[in-house]
Design a protein around this motif. Sequence first.
Motif, PDB file in Angstrom:
ATOM      1  N   LEU A  66       0.807  -1.214   0.000  1.00  0.00           N
ATOM      2  CA  LEU A  66       0.000   0.000   0.000  1.00  0.00           C
ATOM      3  C   LEU A  66       0.839   1.263   0.000  1.00  0.00           C
ATOM      4  O   LEU A  66       1.915   1.312   0.585  1.00  0.00           O
ATOM      5  N   GLU A  67       0.285   2.282  -0.641  1.00  0.00           N
ATOM      6  CA  GLU A  67       0.865   3.621  -0.647  1.00  0.00           C
ATOM      7  C   GLU A  67      -0.182   4.546  -0.053  1.00  0.00           C
ATOM      8  O   GLU A  67      -1.317   4.607  -0.534  1.00  0.00           O
ATOM      9  N   LEU A  68       0.166   5.249   1.012  1.00  0.00           N
ATOM     10  CA  LEU A  68      -0.753   6.168   1.656  1.00  0.00           C
ATOM     11  C   LEU A  68      -0.993   7.370   0.747  1.00  0.00           C
ATOM     12  O   LEU A  68      -0.041   8.016   0.320  1.00  0.00           O
ATOM     13  N   LEU A  69      -2.256   7.630   0.424  1.00  0.00           N
ATOM     14  CA  LEU A  69      -2.593   8.803  -0.389  1.00  0.00           C
ATOM     15  C   LEU A  69      -3.040   9.967   0.470  1.00  0.00           C
ATOM     16  O   LEU A  69      -2.662  11.112   0.215  1.00  0.00           O
ATOM     17  N   ALA A  70      -3.881   9.698   1.479  1.00  0.00           N
ATOM     18  CA  ALA A  70      -4.398  10.772   2.322  1.00  0.00           C
ATOM     19  C   ALA A  70      -4.906  10.187   3.628  1.00  0.00           C
ATOM     20  O   ALA A  70      -5.391   9.060   3.666  1.00  0.00           O
ATOM     21  N   THR A  71      -4.787  10.971   4.701  1.00  0.00           N
ATOM     22  CA  THR A  71      -5.269  10.545   6.009  1.00  0.00           C
ATOM     23  C   THR A  71      -5.739  11.757   6.795  1.00  0.00           C
ATOM     24  O   THR A  71      -5.434  12.893   6.419  1.00  0.00           O
ATOM     25  N   THR A  72      -6.460  11.499   7.882  1.00  0.00           N
ATOM     26  CA  THR A  72      -6.925  12.596   8.719  1.00  0.00           C
ATOM     27  C   THR A  72      -6.093  12.735   9.988  1.00  0.00           C
ATOM     28  O   THR A  72      -6.389  13.578  10.817  1.00  0.00           O
ATOM     29  N   CYS A  73      -5.061  11.885  10.149  1.00  0.00           N
ATOM     30  CA  CYS A  73      -4.190  11.986  11.313  1.00  0.00           C
ATOM     31  C   CYS A  73      -2.844  11.327  11.011  1.00  0.00           C
ATOM     32  O   CYS A  73      -2.647  10.783   9.934  1.00  0.00           O
ATOM     33  N   SER A  74      -1.955  11.322  11.980  1.00  0.00           N
ATOM     34  CA  SER A  74      -0.639  10.722  11.770  1.00  0.00           C
ATOM     35  C   SER A  74      -0.454   9.411  12.521  1.00  0.00           C
ATOM     36  O   SER A  74       0.583   8.781  12.399  1.00  0.00           O
ATOM     37  N   SER A  75      -1.459   8.977  13.281  1.00  0.00           N
ATOM     38  CA  SER A  75      -1.289   7.769  14.095  1.00  0.00           C
ATOM     39  C   SER A  75      -1.597   6.476  13.353  1.00  0.00           C
ATOM     40  O   SER A  75      -1.278   5.399  13.834  1.00  0.00           O
ATOM     41  N   GLY A  76      -2.243   6.555  12.178  1.00  0.00           N
ATOM     42  CA  GLY A  76      -2.584   5.354  11.429  1.00  0.00           C
ATOM     43  C   GLY A  76      -3.857   4.685  11.898  1.00  0.00           C
ATOM     44  O   GLY A  76      -4.216   3.619  11.409  1.00  0.00           O
ATOM     45  N   THR A  77      -4.555   5.287  12.843  1.00  0.00           N
ATOM     46  CA  THR A  77      -5.784   4.692  13.365  1.00  0.00           C
ATOM     47  C   THR A  77      -6.992   5.575  13.104  1.00  0.00           C
ATOM     48  O   THR A  77      -7.875   5.704  13.939  1.00  0.00           O
ATOM     49  N   CYS A  78      -7.023   6.196  11.937  1.00  0.00           N
ATOM     50  CA  CYS A  78      -8.138   7.064  11.578  1.00  0.00           C
ATOM     51  C   CYS A  78      -8.409   6.911  10.084  1.00  0.00           C
ATOM     52  O   CYS A  78      -7.674   6.227   9.385  1.00  0.00           O
ATOM     53  N   PRO A  79      -9.470   7.528   9.577  1.00  0.00           N
ATOM     54  CA  PRO A  79      -9.785   7.369   8.154  1.00  0.00           C
ATOM     55  C   PRO A  79      -8.587   7.670   7.260  1.00  0.00           C
ATOM     56  O   PRO A  79      -7.899   8.676   7.432  1.00  0.00           O
ATOM     57  N   THR A  80      -8.342   6.751   6.324  1.00  0.00           N
ATOM     58  CA  THR A  80      -7.182   6.828   5.450  1.00  0.00           C
ATOM     59  C   THR A  80      -7.533   6.257   4.089  1.00  0.00           C
ATOM     60  O   THR A  80      -8.350   5.350   3.985  1.00  0.00           O
ATOM     61  N   VAL A  81      -6.919   6.792   3.035  1.00  0.00           N
ATOM     62  CA  VAL A  81      -7.081   6.263   1.682  1.00  0.00           C
ATOM     63  C   VAL A  81      -5.709   5.786   1.215  1.00  0.00           C
ATOM     64  O   VAL A  81      -4.718   6.512   1.318  1.00  0.00           O
ATOM     65  N   PHE A  82      -5.673   4.541   0.725  1.00  0.00           N
ATOM     66  CA  PHE A  82      -4.444   3.940   0.215  1.00  0.00           C
ATOM     67  C   PHE A  82      -4.620   3.573  -1.253  1.00  0.00           C
ATOM     68  O   PHE A  82      -5.721   3.271  -1.694  1.00  0.00           O
ATOM     69  N   ARG A  83      -3.507   3.548  -1.999  1.00  0.00           N
ATOM     70  CA  ARG A  83      -3.469   2.981  -3.350  1.00  0.00           C
ATOM     71  C   ARG A  83      -2.631   1.714  -3.247  1.00  0.00           C
ATOM     72  O   ARG A  83      -1.573   1.718  -2.620  1.00  0.00           O
ATOM     73  N   SER A  84      -3.096   0.640  -3.874  1.00  0.00           N
ATOM     74  CA  SER A  84      -2.358  -0.618  -3.798  1.00  0.00           C
ATOM     75  C   SER A  84      -1.534  -0.856  -5.050  1.00  0.00           C
ATOM     76  O   SER A  84      -1.755  -0.237  -6.092  1.00  0.00           O
ATOM     77  N   ASP A  85      -0.612  -1.801  -4.935  1.00  0.00           N
ATOM     78  CA  ASP A  85       0.178  -2.205  -6.096  1.00  0.00           C
ATOM     79  C   ASP A  85      -0.644  -3.046  -7.057  1.00  0.00           C
ATOM     80  O   ASP A  85      -0.154  -3.441  -8.106  1.00  0.00           O
ATOM     81  N   ARG A  86      -1.898  -3.294  -6.718  1.00  0.00           N
ATOM     82  CA  ARG A  86      -2.819  -4.043  -7.584  1.00  0.00           C
ATOM     83  C   ARG A  86      -3.682  -3.107  -8.431  1.00  0.00           C
ATOM     84  O   ARG A  86      -4.581  -3.545  -9.137  1.00  0.00           O
ATOM     85  N   GLY A  87      -3.434  -1.792  -8.309  1.00  0.00           N
ATOM     86  CA  GLY A  87      -4.220  -0.821  -9.063  1.00  0.00           C
ATOM     87  C   GLY A  87      -5.584  -0.547  -8.451  1.00  0.00           C
ATOM     88  O   GLY A  87      -6.495  -0.116  -9.143  1.00  0.00           O
ATOM     89  N   THR A  88      -5.710  -0.779  -7.140  1.00  0.00           N
ATOM     90  CA  THR A  88      -6.979  -0.547  -6.453  1.00  0.00           C
ATOM     91  C   THR A  88      -6.806   0.498  -5.356  1.00  0.00           C
ATOM     92  O   THR A  88      -5.682   0.847  -4.985  1.00  0.00           O
ATOM     93  N   ILE A  89      -7.931   0.978  -4.839  1.00  0.00           N
ATOM     94  CA  ILE A  89      -7.948   1.920  -3.724  1.00  0.00           C
ATOM     95  C   ILE A  89      -8.528   1.205  -2.515  1.00  0.00           C
ATOM     96  O   ILE A  89      -9.545   0.524  -2.625  1.00  0.00           O
ATOM     97  N   LEU A  90      -7.887   1.365  -1.365  1.00  0.00           N
ATOM     98  CA  LEU A  90      -8.383   0.803  -0.116  1.00  0.00           C
ATOM     99  C   LEU A  90      -8.730   1.947   0.822  1.00  0.00           C
ATOM    100  O   LEU A  90      -7.997   2.938   0.888  1.00  0.00           O
ATOM    101  N   ILE A  91      -9.839   1.798   1.536  1.00  0.00           N
ATOM    102  CA  ILE A  91     -10.326   2.830   2.435  1.00  0.00           C
ATOM    103  C   ILE A  91     -10.343   2.296   3.859  1.00  0.00           C
ATOM    104  O   ILE A  91     -10.901   1.233   4.117  1.00  0.00           O
ATOM    105  N   GLN A  92      -9.735   3.033   4.769  1.00  0.00           N
ATOM    106  CA  GLN A  92      -9.847   2.741   6.206  1.00  0.00           C
ATOM    107  C   GLN A  92     -10.799   3.773   6.761  1.00  0.00           C
ATOM    108  O   GLN A  92     -10.596   4.972   6.607  1.00  0.00           O
ATOM    109  N   GLY A  93     -11.874   3.322   7.376  1.00  0.00           N
ATOM    110  CA  GLY A  93     -12.850   4.253   7.925  1.00  0.00           C
ATOM    111  C   GLY A  93     -13.654   3.611   9.033  1.00  0.00           C
ATOM    112  O   GLY A  93     -13.266   2.578   9.577  1.00  0.00           O
ATOM    113  N   TYR A  94     -14.768   4.216   9.335  1.00  0.00           N
ATOM    114  CA  TYR A  94     -15.626   3.746  10.416  1.00  0.00           C
ATOM    115  C   TYR A  94     -16.708   2.838   9.850  1.00  0.00           C
ATOM    116  O   TYR A  94     -17.411   3.211   8.908  1.00  0.00           O
ATOM    117  N   ALA A  95     -16.825   1.640  10.419  1.00  0.00           N
ATOM    118  CA  ALA A  95     -17.847   0.700   9.967  1.00  0.00           C
ATOM    119  C   ALA A  95     -19.229   1.268  10.253  1.00  0.00           C
ATOM    120  O   ALA A  95     -19.478   1.836  11.314  1.00  0.00           O
TER     121      ALA A  95
END
Length: 77
Positions: free
Chosen positions: A16-45
Amino acid sequence: MISIGNEANDGTGPALELLATTCSSGTCPTVFRSDRGTILIQGYAVDAQQSGVTLAPGELLVEIPAELLTAAHLAAG
């Protein structure tokens, strides 16, 4: 952009490559780009049933701040 390799998993997951986040701790909403050409989203269920959304098996409904998508879009270039 920060690269986050797949060393933390069993090696079968995407790198994963971090594209954008709302904090620096890694435990908040984040958008990643993968080496598979996809986007992964970390957020609140979000409870899909309570929101009136029908999901396929394996899917999740995730909530993130709208400005995070704008930041990710700008970072992706």
